[in-house]
Design a protein around this motif. Structure first.
Motif, short mmCIF file in Angstrom:
data_model
loop_
_atom_site.label_atom_id
_atom_site.label_comp_id
_atom_site.label_asym_id
_atom_site.label_seq_id
_atom_site.Cartn_x
_atom_site.Cartn_y
_atom_site.Cartn_z
N CYS A 8 -36.12 -31.51 -23.29
CA CYS A 8 -35.16 -31.96 -24.30
C CYS A 8 -34.36 -33.13 -23.72
O CYS A 8 -33.85 -33.03 -22.61
N GLU A 59 -31.50 -34.07 -24.43
CA GLU A 59 -30.06 -33.78 -24.38
C GLU A 59 -29.73 -32.86 -23.20
O GLU A 59 -28.91 -33.20 -22.35
N CYS A 60 -30.39 -31.66 -23.15
CA CYS A 60 -30.02 -30.68 -22.12
C CYS A 60 -31.02 -30.60 -20.98
O CYS A 60 -30.81 -29.87 -20.02
N CYS A 75 -35.79 -27.12 -29.39
CA CYS A 75 -35.03 -26.83 -28.17
C CYS A 75 -34.47 -25.42 -28.30
O CYS A 75 -33.76 -25.11 -29.25
N CYS A 108 -27.28 -26.21 -26.72
CA CYS A 108 -27.64 -27.62 -26.90
C CYS A 108 -27.38 -28.04 -28.35
O CYS A 108 -27.75 -27.33 -29.28
N ARG A 153 -28.80 -30.34 -29.92
CA ARG A 153 -30.04 -30.83 -30.54
C ARG A 153 -30.96 -29.65 -30.84
O ARG A 153 -31.17 -28.80 -29.96
ZN LIG Z 1 -31.70 -29.34 -25.73
#
Ligand SMILES: [Zn+2]
Length: 328
Positions: free
Chosen positions: A36, A38-39, A75, A80, A82
C-alpha cells in the motif's frame, strides 16, 4: 534457450492487429501482491481490475499499444485511510503515463538529436508517432546529465539578440561543452557565478576589462589567459588599422616589377565590363567624399562613435577613414 521478456515485469497474453498498421499486446503484472503506498503494508487481496492502454515501442514496423490488466488491491490495515490501491509497474510505466518508459526514452533521444518538428517526422516513419510539442516536452523532462566540476573554462560574449542584448557564455574547455549562459556580461554576474563554484583553475577570456574584474573578484586564484581567437582577432585589427593609416606611404614603396620575381603569374587584374568600371568609379567617388568628410570632422575633434552615428557607416569603416592619411 534464451528467453526475453517482451514487456518488462509482465506476463504477455494475446497479440492482436489493431487497425491497418498497429498491434495490441495484452499483458498483466508478473508479481502477485503489492505494498500500500500509504501504510506500506503488503496486500494480496484483489479488490478488482482496471485497464490501461499505453503506447509502447514498435514491433516489426508496427505501432504497439499494450492492453494492461491492472489489479486493484484492498488494504487490510484498519488504521490506513486508503481502502484500495492500484498495482504499480515501475520498470514498465510511470503512474498515469500514456506511454511506457522505454518509448519515452526513445522519443526523447530522437528529440535531442533532431529537435521537435524533424523528430516528429522521423518518429512517425518508424512507428512511434508523437507531435513535435510532445517530443520537446519529453526532452525537457529528461534528467540533466551529471557533469564533473570544470577546472578550465572560457567566458565570452553571447548574443541573445545581435547588437541589442548580450549575455555571457561559459564553456568547459576540457570537454568542449557550454555549461552555462549568464543573463548579461557585467563583472558582478561573472564574479557571482565564479564565486559559487570551487576548483576553477584557468579562465580564458577576451581582453574586456569587465571580465578581468569579474574573474579577479570571483576566482582570485585562477590564472587568466587571453584566448587564441581573440589574440589573432586583435592582431588582425591592429595590422589592418596600421596598413590603412600607412596606405599612402606603402604606395610610394618601389614597384616590384623590376624584381626577379616579376614576370611570373598574373600582374594585372582581369579586364572589367564597361558597367563594372562605371560602378567602380562611381562607388570610389562616393566613398572618397565620405572619407574626406569623416577625416575633416575627425581632425576637428569629433568622436568616432558620433561620426558613425551621424553618417550611418559602420564603426570599423569610420575608424579606417579617420585614421588614414590618404584615401585608402
Ligand atoms: Zn494502507
Amino acid at each position: 534457450m534464451l528467453q526475453i521478456s517482451m514487456v518488462p515485469g509482465c506476463l504477455c497474453g494475446q497479440i492482436r492487429r489493431e487497425g491497418p498498421l498497429g498491434l495490441s499486446v495484452s499483458a498483466r503484472g508478473r508479481r502477485e501482491g503489492a505494498r500500500c503506498p500509504e501504510c506500506r503494508r503488503r496486500s494480496t487481496v484483489v479488490h478488482g481490475y482496471y485497464d490501461r492502454r499505453p503506447l509502447d515501442l514498435p514491433v516489426v514496423g508496427r505501432q504497439v499499444r499494450l492492453d494492461l490488466r491492472i489489479r486493484r488491491y484492498a488494504c487490510r490495515n484498519p488504521d490506513c485511510p486508503r481502502q484500495t490501491f492500484g498495482e504499480q509497474l515501475p520498470t514498465l510505466i510511470a503512474p498515469s503515463a500514456q506511454r511506457t518508459n522505454r518509448l519515452v526514452k526513445a522519443q526523447a533521444r530522437i528529440g535531442i538529436a533532431l529537435g521537435g518538428s524533424a523528430g516528429s517526422r522521423l518518429a512517425k516513419q518508424i512507428a512511434m508517432p508523437a507531435s513535435g510539442d510532445t517530443i520537446l516536452r519529453l526532452v525537457r523532462r529528461m534528467p540533466e546529465p551529471v557533469m564533473p566540476a570544470p577546472t578550465v573554462i572560457g567566458v565570452d560574449d553571447w548574443a541573445m539578440k545581435k547588437r541589442l542584448r548580450y549575455g555571457t557564455i561559459v564553456v568547459d574547455l576540457e570537454r568542449h561543452r557550454p555549461i552555462d549562459l549568464l543573463p548579461d556580461r557585467t563583472s558582478e554576474t561573472v564574479s557571482d557565478w565564479l564565486g559559487s563554484r570551487n576548483g576553477i583553475e584557468i579562465v580564458a577570456r577576451d581582453r574586456s576589462t569587465e571580465y578581468r574584474r569579474g574573474i579577479t573578484t570571483g576566482a582570485p586564484n585562477a590564472v587568466q589567459v587571453a584566448d587564441r581567437w581573440h589574440l589573432l582577432h586583435n592582431t588582425r585589427q591592429m595590422v589592418e588599422r596600421w596598413t590603412a593609416s600607412a596606405h599612402s606611404r606603402l604606395c610610394r614603396l618601389p614597384s616590384l616589377q623590376n624584381a626577379e620575381t616579376s614576370g611570373k603569374g598574373r600582374t594585372k587584374a582581369f579586364p572589367r565590363t564597361r558597367s563594372d568600371t562605371t560602378n567602380t568609379i562611381e562607388n570610389r567617388e562616393r566613398r572618397k567624399v565620405q572619407y574626406e568628410d569623416i577625416r575633416r570632422r575627425y581632425l576637428a575633434g569629433e568622436k568616432l562613435k558620433a561620426l558613425s552615428r551621424s553618417t550611418g557607416l559602420a564603426r570599423a569603416t569610420v575608424r579606417k577613414f579617420a585614421l588614414a592619411e590618404n584615401f585608402p
